[in-house]
Design an enzyme around this catalytic site. Structure first.
Site, PDB file in Angstrom:
ATOM      1  N   ILE A 182       0.915  -1.145   0.000  1.00 44.45           N
ATOM      2  CA  ILE A 182       0.000   0.000   0.000  1.00 44.45           C
ATOM      3  C   ILE A 182       0.951   1.191   0.000  1.00 44.45           C
ATOM      4  O   ILE A 182       1.466   1.589   1.042  1.00 44.45           O
ATOM      5  CB  ILE A 182      -0.935   0.014   1.221  1.00 44.45           C
ATOM      6  CG1 ILE A 182      -1.804  -1.243   1.264  1.00 44.45           C
ATOM      7  CG2 ILE A 182      -1.814   1.277   1.196  1.00 44.45           C
ATOM      8  CD1 ILE A 182      -2.668  -1.373   2.505  1.00 44.45           C
ATOM      9  N   PRO A 183       1.236   1.726  -1.184  1.00 47.70           N
ATOM     10  CA  PRO A 183       2.380   2.642  -1.363  1.00 47.70           C
ATOM     11  C   PRO A 183       2.140   4.069  -0.870  1.00 47.70           C
ATOM     12  O   PRO A 183       2.139   5.032  -1.644  1.00 47.70           O
ATOM     13  CB  PRO A 183       2.616   2.589  -2.865  1.00 47.70           C
ATOM     14  CG  PRO A 183       1.252   2.358  -3.439  1.00 47.70           C
ATOM     15  CD  PRO A 183       0.553   1.463  -2.441  1.00 47.70           C
ATOM     16  N   CYS A 184       1.977   4.201   0.430  1.00 39.82           N
ATOM     17  CA  CYS A 184       1.721   5.524   1.000  1.00 39.82           C
ATOM     18  C   CYS A 184       2.896   6.471   0.770  1.00 39.82           C
ATOM     19  O   CYS A 184       2.730   7.691   0.864  1.00 39.82           O
ATOM     20  CB  CYS A 184       1.361   5.415   2.472  1.00 39.82           C
ATOM     21  SG  CYS A 184       2.567   4.558   3.470  1.00 39.82           S
ATOM     22  N   HIS A 185       4.068   5.935   0.425  1.00 37.79           N
ATOM     23  CA  HIS A 185       5.200   6.811   0.094  1.00 37.79           C
ATOM     24  C   HIS A 185       4.927   7.614  -1.173  1.00 37.79           C
ATOM     25  O   HIS A 185       5.554   8.637  -1.397  1.00 37.79           O
ATOM     26  CB  HIS A 185       6.501   5.990  -0.056  1.00 37.79           C
ATOM     27  CG  HIS A 185       6.468   4.984  -1.154  1.00 37.79           C
ATOM     28  ND1 HIS A 185       5.917   3.718  -0.981  1.00 37.79           N
ATOM     29  CD2 HIS A 185       6.901   5.036  -2.434  1.00 37.79           C
ATOM     30  CE1 HIS A 185       6.030   3.050  -2.120  1.00 37.79           C
ATOM     31  NE2 HIS A 185       6.619   3.829  -3.018  1.00 37.79           N
ATOM     32  N   ARG A 186       3.982   7.185  -1.986  1.00 37.81           N
ATOM     33  CA  ARG A 186       3.637   7.885  -3.229  1.00 37.81           C
ATOM     34  C   ARG A 186       2.679   9.046  -3.005  1.00 37.81           C
ATOM     35  O   ARG A 186       2.293   9.722  -3.958  1.00 37.81           O
ATOM     36  CB  ARG A 186       3.027   6.903  -4.225  1.00 37.81           C
ATOM     37  CG  ARG A 186       3.989   5.819  -4.665  1.00 37.81           C
ATOM     38  CD  ARG A 186       3.360   4.859  -5.646  1.00 37.81           C
ATOM     39  NE  ARG A 186       4.216   3.701  -5.839  1.00 37.81           N
ATOM     40  CZ  ARG A 186       3.784   2.510  -6.224  1.00 37.81           C
ATOM     41  NH1 ARG A 186       2.500   2.325  -6.488  1.00 37.81           N
ATOM     42  NH2 ARG A 186       4.639   1.502  -6.351  1.00 37.81           N
TER      43      ARG A 186
END
Length: 159
Positions: free
Chosen positions: A123-127
């Site tokens: 879940i690419p919350c870094h994006r």
């Protein structure tokens, strides 16, 4: 009845990752600067995750295909499902996510949901970044967020 949890540690380019699963699902990935002192007991879900995360860090995997279990409020689940749709190497703002889930004023709450994401990278919350292009916060440290975004951009250009 409590589900049995399995654990492993992955040594990545951005620190140690403590991986936790049940028999069927990946349930959390936590960053550490030093090796956590835990008992390792791997299962097939962990083995598959280790293969996929290796490929991700090698720049050869853009989309994970592992079963995950998401636990949170309905709002958090909406946010995380929207964040999962951000394409590899691209970013969206907190405000973009708030609009996409039909709650345009909730961009701060989107940030809070991202801070409670227990399955980073997949879940690419870094994006998710600020509207002005700044990185914004990241529970594991802003330097990791920057590294992940740059890693994806570099590998997207080469593939």
């Amino acid at each position: 009845m409590r589900k049995t949890e399995y654990n492993s540690i992955y040594i990545s380019k951005i620190g140690y990752l403590l991986i936790k699963t049940t028999e069927k699902f990946l349930i959390s990935v936590e960053y550490y600067d030093k090796r956590p002192n835990i008992k390792i007991n791997e299962n097939r879900i962990i083995i598959e995750y280790l293969k996929q995360i290796d490929a991700y860090f090698d720049g050869n995997l853009k989309n994970f295909s592992i079963n995950i279990e998401i636990n949170g409020t309905d709002f958090y689940k909406k946010v995380w499902n929207e964040v999962k749709n951000i394409p590899y190497s691209q970013t969206k703002s907190y405000k973009d996510i708030a609009y996409a889930i039909g709650n345009p004023e909730a961009y701060r709450a989107v940030g809070n949901a991202n801070g409670r994401n227990r399955i980073p990278i997949i879940i690419p919350c870094h994006r998710v970044i600020k509207e002005n292009g700044e990185y914004g916060g990241y529970l594991a440290g802003q330097w990791r967020k920057k590294w992940l975004i740059e890693h994806e951009r570099k590998n997207n250009r080469k593939n």
